[in-house]
Design an enzyme around this catalytic site. Structure first.
Site: not given
Length: 265
Positions: A71, A179-181, A186, A188
């Site tokens: 990534d 989304v700030d986290a 996700t 999968d």
């Protein structure tokens, strides 16, 4: 994504043995096969052999491959699996896959081409189609979203060959709120839900992606809300707080209210 992990890593011999057991019991007829994170080249090669054999059993079998390799963080891409997995994915796995769900970095690795613009991304998806899969979804990218910096772009392309030999390609863009986290799992969840929704809507990638991404949003929003409550006022949630609220989101997964729309390109 966790500080600690336990258990065993299945090797290709063990996978083969499990598959032999299914075969002996004549329960090796499947409609779908989904694969994700793998660290071992021989294991991955064994998956290809099994998928090819299953496709002989059932020519309509759909193989969904999430080519998990790496990534980007702060614009810099890096692999978190051994580098020798790349040629196996590129030369053996992707050609037998029907649906693939790489992120931008993985799509770049597979094609050897960088993506700077949406046009680049569409061309990369065409290169991936040419390798075999008729559905390609780039699950996340660092492209500039038309809706603004608070949105993340996913792109999809579905290529179908009609009975008369002509090809039609449907391409879509999906912009979902960031989304700030940092969540684990996700990718999968995305691949599994895309499998489910393409099964329900085999000729409508737009609807399949809208339902997939909307369900993701419901799960992530519920997770972040719950994590903030657990962490307490003013504290940053930790990875235990941010465990995806899958069970609590059962209804949203089964029948998501469409809160993210796709644009046909």
């Amino acid at each position: 994504g966790y500080a600690h992990w336990k258990g065993q890593v299945l090797n290709s011999d063990e996978l083969h043995e499990l598959y032999e057991g299914l075969k002996l019991n004549k329960v090796n007829r499947y409609d779908y096969v989904l694969t994700g994170y793998t660290r071992d080249t021989s294991f991955l090669a064994m998956v290809v052999d099994i998928v090819q054999e299953l496709k002989q059993q059932n020519p309509n079998l759909v193989y969904v491959c999430d080519p998990v390799m790496g990534d980007k963080w702060n614009g810099e891409g890096s692999m978190y699996v051994p580098k020798d997995l790349l040629p196996v994915y590129r030369d053996k796995v992707v050609p037998v896959a029907d649906i693939i769900t790489p992120n931008q970095f993985e799509a770049e690795l597979l094609t050897g081409r960088k993506i700077y613009t949406e046009k680049d991304a569409l061309e990369v998806m065409d290169m991936l189609h040419a390798m075999g899969p008729e559905t390609v979804v780039i699950t996340s990218s660092d492209l500039q979203a038309p809706l603004g910096n608070d949105y993340l772009i996913a792109l999809g392309s579905h290529r179908k060959t009609k009975a008369d030999g002509t090809r039609i390609t449907q391409r879509i863009r999906v912009e979902s709120p960031k989304v700030d986290a940092v969540f684990v799992g996700t990718g999968d969840l995305f691949a599994a839900m895309l499998l489910a929704w393409t099964h329900k809507h085999p000729n409508n990638l737009k609807v399949a992606c809208e339902k997939t991404v909307s369900a993701m949003q419901h799960v992530l929003q519920r997770t972040i809300k719950s994590a903030k409550v657990q962490a307490g006022e003013g504290n940053k949630p930790n990875s235990a707080h941010l465990e995806l609220r899958m069970v609590q989101s059962k209804k949203d997964i089964e029948n998501p209210e469409i809160i993210v729309k796709a644009t046909v390109l």
